[in-house]
Design a protein around this motif. Structure first.
Motif, PDB file in Angstrom:
ATOM      1  N   THR A  29       0.824  -1.221   0.000  1.00  0.00           N
ATOM      2  CA  THR A  29       0.000   0.000   0.000  1.00  0.00           C
ATOM      3  C   THR A  29       0.856   1.267   0.000  1.00  0.00           C
ATOM      4  OG1 THR A  29      -0.120   0.088   2.411  1.00  0.00           O
ATOM      5  CG2 THR A  29      -1.859  -1.140   1.271  1.00  0.00           C
ATOM      6  N   GLY A  30       2.102   1.137  -0.381  1.00  0.00           N
ATOM      7  CA  GLY A  30       3.021   2.265  -0.334  1.00  0.00           C
ATOM      8  C   GLY A  30       2.627   3.416  -1.234  1.00  0.00           C
ATOM      9  N   PHE A  31       2.039   3.102  -2.383  1.00  0.00           N
ATOM     10  CA  PHE A  31       1.648   4.165  -3.306  1.00  0.00           C
ATOM     11  C   PHE A  31       0.540   5.043  -2.743  1.00  0.00           C
ATOM     12  CE2 PHE A  31      -0.692   0.356  -4.250  1.00  0.00           C
ATOM     13  CZ  PHE A  31      -1.994   0.790  -4.386  1.00  0.00           C
ATOM     14  N   MET A  32      -0.158   4.551  -1.740  1.00  0.00           N
ATOM     15  CA  MET A  32      -1.197   5.343  -1.082  1.00  0.00           C
ATOM     16  C   MET A  32      -0.785   5.788   0.321  1.00  0.00           C
ATOM     17  SD  MET A  32      -4.759   3.527  -2.167  1.00  0.00           S
ATOM     18  CE  MET A  32      -4.387   2.042  -1.282  1.00  0.00           C
ATOM     19  N   GLY A  33       0.436   5.491   0.736  1.00  0.00           N
ATOM     20  CA  GLY A  33       0.924   5.945   2.025  1.00  0.00           C
ATOM     21  C   GLY A  33       0.561   5.071   3.205  1.00  0.00           C
ATOM     22  N   GLY A  34       0.279   3.803   2.975  1.00  0.00           N
ATOM     23  CA  GLY A  34      -0.099   2.903   4.063  1.00  0.00           C
ATOM     24  C   GLY A  34       0.936   2.817   5.169  1.00  0.00           C
ATOM     25  N   HIS A  35       2.196   2.808   4.807  1.00  0.00           N
ATOM     26  CA  HIS A  35       3.269   2.742   5.798  1.00  0.00           C
ATOM     27  C   HIS A  35       3.333   4.029   6.613  1.00  0.00           C
ATOM     28  CE1 HIS A  35       4.836   4.497   2.116  1.00  0.00           C
ATOM     29  NE2 HIS A  35       5.794   5.072   2.816  1.00  0.00           N
ATOM     30  N   ARG A  36       2.959   5.144   6.021  1.00  0.00           N
ATOM     31  CA  ARG A  36       2.959   6.413   6.754  1.00  0.00           C
ATOM     32  C   ARG A  36       1.823   6.448   7.779  1.00  0.00           C
ATOM     33  NH1 ARG A  36       5.837  10.674   5.473  1.00  0.00           N
ATOM     34  NH2 ARG A  36       7.426  10.347   3.921  1.00  0.00           N
ATOM     35  N   TYR A  37       0.666   5.868   7.449  1.00  0.00           N
ATOM     36  CA  TYR A  37      -0.410   5.762   8.434  1.00  0.00           C
ATOM     37  C   TYR A  37       0.059   4.932   9.629  1.00  0.00           C
ATOM     38  CZ  TYR A  37      -3.864   7.594   5.118  1.00  0.00           C
ATOM     39  OH  TYR A  37      -4.571   8.381   4.260  1.00  0.00           O
ATOM     40  N   TYR A  38       0.790   3.856   9.348  1.00  0.00           N
ATOM     41  CA  TYR A  38       1.283   2.968  10.401  1.00  0.00           C
ATOM     42  C   TYR A  38       2.211   3.699  11.366  1.00  0.00           C
ATOM     43  CZ  TYR A  38       3.656  -1.063  12.515  1.00  0.00           C
ATOM     44  OH  TYR A  38       4.176  -1.976  13.396  1.00  0.00           O
ATOM     45  N   PHE A  39       3.058   4.582  10.850  1.00  0.00           N
ATOM     46  CA  PHE A  39       3.991   5.325  11.700  1.00  0.00           C
ATOM     47  C   PHE A  39       3.372   6.564  12.321  1.00  0.00           C
ATOM     48  CE2 PHE A  39       7.397   3.100   9.256  1.00  0.00           C
ATOM     49  CZ  PHE A  39       7.967   2.472  10.347  1.00  0.00           C
ATOM     50  N   MET A  70       7.618   6.853  -2.711  1.00  0.00           N
ATOM     51  CA  MET A  70       7.820   5.514  -2.147  1.00  0.00           C
ATOM     52  C   MET A  70       9.296   5.133  -2.127  1.00  0.00           C
ATOM     53  SD  MET A  70       4.887   3.025  -3.710  1.00  0.00           S
ATOM     54  CE  MET A  70       5.884   1.606  -3.336  1.00  0.00           C
ATOM     55  N   LEU A  71       9.992   5.437  -3.208  1.00  0.00           N
ATOM     56  CA  LEU A  71      11.410   5.084  -3.279  1.00  0.00           C
ATOM     57  C   LEU A  71      12.218   5.803  -2.202  1.00  0.00           C
ATOM     58  CD1 LEU A  71      12.073   4.946  -7.109  1.00  0.00           C
ATOM     59  CD2 LEU A  71      12.024   3.050  -5.486  1.00  0.00           C
ATOM     60  N   VAL A  72      11.860   7.030  -1.934  1.00  0.00           N
ATOM     61  CA  VAL A  72      12.543   7.765  -0.870  1.00  0.00           C
ATOM     62  C   VAL A  72      12.199   7.151   0.496  1.00  0.00           C
ATOM     63  CG1 VAL A  72      12.666   9.995   0.308  1.00  0.00           C
ATOM     64  CG2 VAL A  72      12.647   9.907  -2.191  1.00  0.00           C
ATOM     65  N   ASP A  73      10.933   6.793   0.678  1.00  0.00           N
ATOM     66  CA  ASP A  73      10.492   6.245   1.955  1.00  0.00           C
ATOM     67  C   ASP A  73      11.114   4.896   2.293  1.00  0.00           C
ATOM     68  OD1 ASP A  73       8.957   8.391   2.616  1.00  0.00           O
ATOM     69  OD2 ASP A  73       7.037   7.438   2.143  1.00  0.00           O
ATOM     70  N   VAL A  74      11.401   4.073   1.295  1.00  0.00           N
ATOM     71  CA  VAL A  74      11.933   2.738   1.592  1.00  0.00           C
ATOM     72  C   VAL A  74      13.272   2.834   2.310  1.00  0.00           C
ATOM     73  CG1 VAL A  74      13.179   2.289  -0.565  1.00  0.00           C
ATOM     74  CG2 VAL A  74      12.168   0.405   0.694  1.00  0.00           C
ATOM     75  N   PHE A  75      14.024   3.893   2.060  1.00  0.00           N
ATOM     76  CA  PHE A  75      15.301   4.050   2.749  1.00  0.00           C
ATOM     77  C   PHE A  75      15.141   4.696   4.123  1.00  0.00           C
ATOM     78  CE2 PHE A  75      16.413   4.071  -1.798  1.00  0.00           C
ATOM     79  CZ  PHE A  75      17.250   2.983  -1.793  1.00  0.00           C
ATOM     80  N   GLN A  76      13.983   5.252   4.402  1.00  0.00           N
ATOM     81  CA  GLN A  76      13.763   5.905   5.686  1.00  0.00           C
ATOM     82  C   GLN A  76      13.010   5.048   6.685  1.00  0.00           C
ATOM     83  OE1 GLN A  76      11.827   9.595   4.731  1.00  0.00           O
ATOM     84  NE2 GLN A  76      13.700  10.536   3.999  1.00  0.00           N
ATOM     85  N   ILE A  77      12.518   3.905   6.278  1.00  0.00           N
ATOM     86  CA  ILE A  77      11.743   3.049   7.178  1.00  0.00           C
ATOM     87  C   ILE A  77      12.603   2.527   8.322  1.00  0.00           C
ATOM     88  CG2 ILE A  77      10.602   0.802   7.357  1.00  0.00           C
ATOM     89  CD1 ILE A  77       9.215   1.396   4.748  1.00  0.00           C
ATOM     90  N   SER A  78      13.784   2.045   8.003  1.00  0.00           N
ATOM     91  CA  SER A  78      14.617   1.477   9.065  1.00  0.00           C
ATOM     92  C   SER A  78      15.238   2.575   9.892  1.00  0.00           C
ATOM     93  CB  SER A  78      15.703   0.604   8.481  1.00  0.00           C
ATOM     94  OG  SER A  78      16.557   1.348   7.650  1.00  0.00           O
TER      95      SER A  78
END
Length: 78
Positions: A29-39, A70-78
């Motif tokens: 769900t990264g294209f819709m910001g699902g990971h951002r809702y989680y954080f 999304m590509l920028v976010d994948v490096f910021q998750i960890s």
């Protein structure tokens, strides 16, 4: 004191987010910001969702914009 420090550390660990869950949300769900809702980043998550859904019909522009995000976010998750 040392006991208070241990208590704070245990609370931080208990309230921390699982990175595996974050990566799975990013993948599906990264294209819709699902990971951002989680954080808890609801402002940018809503912006990402709106950008995707409001501009997806214009030659896929929404997917291109949120795809870069999304590509920028994948490096910021960890």
């Amino acid at each position: 004191s040392n006991q208070e420090l241990l208590l704070v550390n245990s609370e931080v660990e208990k309230n921390s987010k699982n990175t595996l869950v974050a990566y799975l949300l990013w993948w599906f769900t990264g294209f819709m910001g699902g990971h951002r809702y989680y954080f808890g980043k609801t402002g940018s998550a809503v912006a990402m969702t709106l950008i995707f859904w409001l501009t997806v019909w214009f030659f896929g522009l929404g997917f291109i914009i949120t795809g870069i995000w999304m590509l920028v976010d994948v490096f910021q998750i960890s």
